[in-house]
Design a protein around this motif. Structure first.
Motif, PDB file in Angstrom:
ATOM      1  N   PRO A   1       0.833  -1.219   0.000  1.00  0.00           N
ATOM      2  CA  PRO A   1       0.000   0.000   0.000  1.00  0.00           C
ATOM      3  C   PRO A   1       0.860   1.259   0.000  1.00  0.00           C
ATOM      4  O   PRO A   1       0.538   2.226  -0.702  1.00  0.00           O
ATOM      5  CB  PRO A   1      -0.785  -0.111   1.301  1.00  0.00           C
ATOM      6  CG  PRO A   1      -0.753  -1.546   1.669  1.00  0.00           C
ATOM      7  CD  PRO A   1       0.491  -2.126   1.100  1.00  0.00           C
ATOM      8  N   GLN A   2       1.968   1.228   0.744  1.00  0.00           N
ATOM      9  CA  GLN A   2       2.832   2.411   0.795  1.00  0.00           C
ATOM     10  C   GLN A   2       3.371   2.749  -0.590  1.00  0.00           C
ATOM     11  O   GLN A   2       3.365   3.913  -1.013  1.00  0.00           O
ATOM     12  CB  GLN A   2       4.001   2.174   1.749  1.00  0.00           C
ATOM     13  CG  GLN A   2       3.635   2.146   3.224  1.00  0.00           C
ATOM     14  CD  GLN A   2       3.286   0.740   3.690  1.00  0.00           C
ATOM     15  OE1 GLN A   2       2.931  -0.125   2.881  1.00  0.00           O
ATOM     16  NE2 GLN A   2       3.364   0.499   4.986  1.00  0.00           N
ATOM     17  N   ARG A   3       3.822   1.746  -1.313  1.00  0.00           N
ATOM     18  CA  ARG A   3       4.374   1.999  -2.638  1.00  0.00           C
ATOM     19  C   ARG A   3       3.313   2.521  -3.588  1.00  0.00           C
ATOM     20  O   ARG A   3       3.572   3.421  -4.400  1.00  0.00           O
ATOM     21  CB  ARG A   3       4.998   0.708  -3.182  1.00  0.00           C
ATOM     22  CG  ARG A   3       6.290   0.387  -2.463  1.00  0.00           C
ATOM     23  CD  ARG A   3       6.946  -0.887  -2.962  1.00  0.00           C
ATOM     24  NE  ARG A   3       8.247  -1.054  -2.327  1.00  0.00           N
ATOM     25  CZ  ARG A   3       8.985  -2.147  -2.400  1.00  0.00           C
ATOM     26  NH1 ARG A   3       8.548  -3.202  -3.077  1.00  0.00           N
ATOM     27  NH2 ARG A   3      10.145  -2.200  -1.805  1.00  0.00           N
ATOM     28  N   GLN A   4       2.111   1.992  -3.469  1.00  0.00           N
ATOM     29  CA  GLN A   4       1.045   2.480  -4.341  1.00  0.00           C
ATOM     30  C   GLN A   4       0.709   3.932  -4.020  1.00  0.00           C
ATOM     31  O   GLN A   4       0.544   4.754  -4.919  1.00  0.00           O
ATOM     32  CB  GLN A   4      -0.199   1.603  -4.184  1.00  0.00           C
ATOM     33  CG  GLN A   4       0.043   0.179  -4.666  1.00  0.00           C
ATOM     34  CD  GLN A   4      -1.242  -0.632  -4.801  1.00  0.00           C
ATOM     35  OE1 GLN A   4      -2.329  -0.088  -4.930  1.00  0.00           O
ATOM     36  NE2 GLN A   4      -1.095  -1.950  -4.779  1.00  0.00           N
ATOM     37  N   LEU A   5       0.619   4.232  -2.720  1.00  0.00           N
ATOM     38  CA  LEU A   5       0.292   5.601  -2.325  1.00  0.00           C
ATOM     39  C   LEU A   5       1.351   6.581  -2.808  1.00  0.00           C
ATOM     40  O   LEU A   5       1.032   7.665  -3.301  1.00  0.00           O
ATOM     41  CB  LEU A   5       0.185   5.691  -0.799  1.00  0.00           C
ATOM     42  CG  LEU A   5      -1.103   5.139  -0.184  1.00  0.00           C
ATOM     43  CD1 LEU A   5      -0.965   5.036   1.329  1.00  0.00           C
ATOM     44  CD2 LEU A   5      -2.273   6.042  -0.555  1.00  0.00           C
ATOM     45  N   ILE A   6       2.605   6.206  -2.664  1.00  0.00           N
ATOM     46  CA  ILE A   6       3.684   7.119  -3.036  1.00  0.00           C
ATOM     47  C   ILE A   6       3.714   7.313  -4.556  1.00  0.00           C
ATOM     48  O   ILE A   6       3.875   8.435  -5.047  1.00  0.00           O
ATOM     49  CB  ILE A   6       5.033   6.602  -2.500  1.00  0.00           C
ATOM     50  CG1 ILE A   6       5.051   6.764  -0.987  1.00  0.00           C
ATOM     51  CG2 ILE A   6       6.200   7.333  -3.130  1.00  0.00           C
ATOM     52  CD1 ILE A   6       6.182   6.040  -0.287  1.00  0.00           C
TER      53      ILE A   6
ATOM     54  N   SER B   1       7.189  17.026  -0.549  1.00  0.00           N
ATOM     55  CA  SER B   1       5.816  17.214  -1.015  1.00  0.00           C
ATOM     56  C   SER B   1       5.099  15.873  -1.116  1.00  0.00           C
ATOM     57  O   SER B   1       3.901  15.779  -0.865  1.00  0.00           O
ATOM     58  CB  SER B   1       5.793  17.946  -2.356  1.00  0.00           C
ATOM     59  OG  SER B   1       6.334  17.129  -3.370  1.00  0.00           O
ATOM     60  N   VAL B   2       5.824  14.834  -1.477  1.00  0.00           N
ATOM     61  CA  VAL B   2       5.223  13.500  -1.478  1.00  0.00           C
ATOM     62  C   VAL B   2       4.810  13.114  -0.070  1.00  0.00           C
ATOM     63  O   VAL B   2       3.698  12.633   0.159  1.00  0.00           O
ATOM     64  CB  VAL B   2       6.203  12.455  -2.046  1.00  0.00           C
ATOM     65  CG1 VAL B   2       5.662  11.040  -1.852  1.00  0.00           C
ATOM     66  CG2 VAL B   2       6.456  12.709  -3.518  1.00  0.00           C
ATOM     67  N   TYR B   3       5.715  13.364   0.869  1.00  0.00           N
ATOM     68  CA  TYR B   3       5.396  13.016   2.253  1.00  0.00           C
ATOM     69  C   TYR B   3       4.165  13.760   2.739  1.00  0.00           C
ATOM     70  O   TYR B   3       3.252  13.177   3.318  1.00  0.00           O
ATOM     71  CB  TYR B   3       6.580  13.311   3.165  1.00  0.00           C
ATOM     72  CG  TYR B   3       6.274  13.051   4.612  1.00  0.00           C
ATOM     73  CD1 TYR B   3       6.214  11.755   5.108  1.00  0.00           C
ATOM     74  CD2 TYR B   3       6.007  14.102   5.484  1.00  0.00           C
ATOM     75  CE1 TYR B   3       5.905  11.512   6.428  1.00  0.00           C
ATOM     76  CE2 TYR B   3       5.700  13.863   6.809  1.00  0.00           C
ATOM     77  CZ  TYR B   3       5.655  12.577   7.269  1.00  0.00           C
ATOM     78  OH  TYR B   3       5.336  12.332   8.579  1.00  0.00           O
ATOM     79  N   ASP B   4       4.117  15.055   2.489  1.00  0.00           N
ATOM     80  CA  ASP B   4       2.951  15.837   2.904  1.00  0.00           C
ATOM     81  C   ASP B   4       1.674  15.260   2.316  1.00  0.00           C
ATOM     82  O   ASP B   4       0.651  15.171   2.989  1.00  0.00           O
ATOM     83  CB  ASP B   4       3.113  17.296   2.463  1.00  0.00           C
ATOM     84  CG  ASP B   4       4.164  18.014   3.288  1.00  0.00           C
ATOM     85  OD1 ASP B   4       4.542  17.508   4.356  1.00  0.00           O
ATOM     86  OD2 ASP B   4       4.633  19.081   2.844  1.00  0.00           O
TER      87      ASP B   4
ATOM     88  N   THR C   1      -3.511  10.839   4.095  1.00  0.00           N
ATOM     89  CA  THR C   1      -4.339   9.625   4.109  1.00  0.00           C
ATOM     90  C   THR C   1      -3.664   8.463   4.847  1.00  0.00           C
ATOM     91  O   THR C   1      -4.338   7.500   5.181  1.00  0.00           O
ATOM     92  CB  THR C   1      -4.663   9.176   2.673  1.00  0.00           C
ATOM     93  OG1 THR C   1      -3.439   8.883   1.993  1.00  0.00           O
ATOM     94  CG2 THR C   1      -5.391  10.269   1.914  1.00  0.00           C
ATOM     95  N   ALA C   2      -2.371   8.555   5.051  1.00  0.00           N
ATOM     96  CA  ALA C   2      -1.663   7.471   5.747  1.00  0.00           C
ATOM     97  C   ALA C   2      -0.688   8.075   6.742  1.00  0.00           C
ATOM     98  O   ALA C   2       0.514   8.134   6.479  1.00  0.00           O
ATOM     99  CB  ALA C   2      -0.934   6.584   4.746  1.00  0.00           C
TER     100      ALA C   2
ATOM    101  N   LEU D   1       2.735   6.448   7.618  1.00  0.00           N
ATOM    102  CA  LEU D   1       3.768   6.254   6.602  1.00  0.00           C
ATOM    103  C   LEU D   1       4.931   7.209   6.889  1.00  0.00           C
ATOM    104  O   LEU D   1       4.754   8.417   6.934  1.00  0.00           O
ATOM    105  CB  LEU D   1       3.167   6.513   5.219  1.00  0.00           C
ATOM    106  CG  LEU D   1       3.828   5.833   4.016  1.00  0.00           C
ATOM    107  CD1 LEU D   1       2.909   5.893   2.808  1.00  0.00           C
ATOM    108  CD2 LEU D   1       5.156   6.433   3.697  1.00  0.00           C
ATOM    109  N   SER D   2       6.098   6.664   7.046  1.00  0.00           N
ATOM    110  CA  SER D   2       7.218   7.469   7.543  1.00  0.00           C
ATOM    111  C   SER D   2       8.010   8.133   6.428  1.00  0.00           C
ATOM    112  O   SER D   2       7.958   7.710   5.273  1.00  0.00           O
ATOM    113  CB  SER D   2       8.153   6.593   8.367  1.00  0.00           C
ATOM    114  OG  SER D   2       8.815   5.694   7.527  1.00  0.00           O
ATOM    115  N   ARG D   3       8.731   9.165   6.814  1.00  0.00           N
ATOM    116  CA  ARG D   3       9.599   9.836   5.845  1.00  0.00           C
ATOM    117  C   ARG D   3      10.624   8.875   5.257  1.00  0.00           C
ATOM    118  O   ARG D   3      10.890   8.895   4.057  1.00  0.00           O
ATOM    119  CB  ARG D   3      10.344  10.971   6.535  1.00  0.00           C
ATOM    120  CG  ARG D   3       9.568  12.239   6.651  1.00  0.00           C
ATOM    121  CD  ARG D   3      10.456  13.340   7.230  1.00  0.00           C
ATOM    122  NE  ARG D   3       9.780  14.075   8.282  1.00  0.00           N
ATOM    123  CZ  ARG D   3       8.873  15.007   8.062  1.00  0.00           C
ATOM    124  NH1 ARG D   3       8.531  15.317   6.877  1.00  0.00           N
ATOM    125  NH2 ARG D   3       8.295  15.644   9.057  1.00  0.00           N
TER     126      ARG D   3
END
Ligand code: MN
Ligand code: MN
Ligand code: ZN
Ligand code: ZN
Lengths: 145, 145
Positions: B21-26, B41-44, B49-50, B53-55
């Motif tokens: 899920p993390q890879r899909q979200l990113i 900006s990706v992290y923000d 929604t997650a 999910l860590s930096r």
DNA sequence: AGCCCTGCTGCGAAAATTCGCAACAAATAG
DNA sequence: CTATTTGTTGCGAATTTTCGCAGCAGGGCT
């Protein structure tokens, strides 16, 4: 790779900047340490003789000397920055992604590319030190086997 | 800039990696945010929604997807890295040091340079996304005045 | 000698990025 | 189904790099 201290100092002073002991130490360090020196190695070097010289100053002076075209900057394979004394003529590199070998290129290899960008896009490319990444002869041959 | 999720997922799984899920979200975030998106900006974006999910994961996944050639990386004017979805054909940029304007170049502008390096040095340059810095028409003209 | 002005540095905090490791989860073997 | 392996993540610490600011110091001026 000695640098003519007095000539550089005059250049800086003429532009209204000051030649501080920190700047001299950092410039000396870059020259002594050779090609592609990192901020951390500069800091380690100068820290021995000037323990109060701070990391922030190392970063600031490296930026500053690069702006003044006394040093040049280059991106390493790992994305970090390295510095070296700017020679009379810029040079560039071919860096192998497999074996990390490094080939030095004369500035002239970019001449026709720069001319093309100038005529096609009216854009003057200003490069002093670039690395191109790829694969060298040896690694291409061994990969094919 | 939509990405074909299923095709990319298959590609990753076929190489023995997992589609988390993390890879899909990113990956979604990079696509939605457009060109030249920064890790922060990706992290923000994904953090909304997650929140867990860590930096570190953002940095790791951006590196990972770049290795897998799903994203490409480019050095910005300030030296920081940015990412974007790898299109079918690479592209490059001319960035003005004065006004920060950005021109997009087709991959073909590097063809003759790459051929020259191949024939002269037996070195195969592998570029997917490069920025060249310099000065645009407008800034050259106003500087001359 | 003082007085400004400005460039420059040190310091510590902040921000950006990387790292090591334990825990987790998906795939795989048995 | 359980056991094992391996890829992946979150967390916190470490490292690298940047920033803001107060104070120092050089150079000009009186
Ligand atoms: Mn070099
Ligand atoms: Mn781009
Ligand atoms: Zn090689
Ligand atoms: Zn411009």
């Amino acid at each position: 790779m000695p640098h003519n201290t007095t000539e550089i100092n005059q250049r800086l002073r003429k532009s209204g900047y000051r030649v501080t002991p920190q700047r001299q130490l950092i410039l000396d360090a870059v020259c002594q340490l050779g090609e592609h020196v990192t901020p951390e190695s500069v800091y380690d070097h100068v820290h021995r003789t000037a323990p109060t010289l701070s990391r922030a100053t190392v970063y600031r002076v490296l930026h500053f000397l690069t702006e003044q075209r006394i040093l040049t900057m280059v991106h390493m394979a790992d994305g970090r920055l390295a510095y070296e004394l700017a020679g009379p003529e810029p040079h560039h590199h071919l860096v192998c992604r497999t074996c990390d070998s490094l080939l030095e290129l004369p500035h002239s290899v970019l001449r026709s590319f720069r001319r093309a960008m100038d005529s096609q896009y009216d854009f003057e490319i200003d490069v002093s030190h670039v690395s191109f990444f790829g694969h060298c002869t040896d690694c291409r041959n061994s990969a094919g086997a």
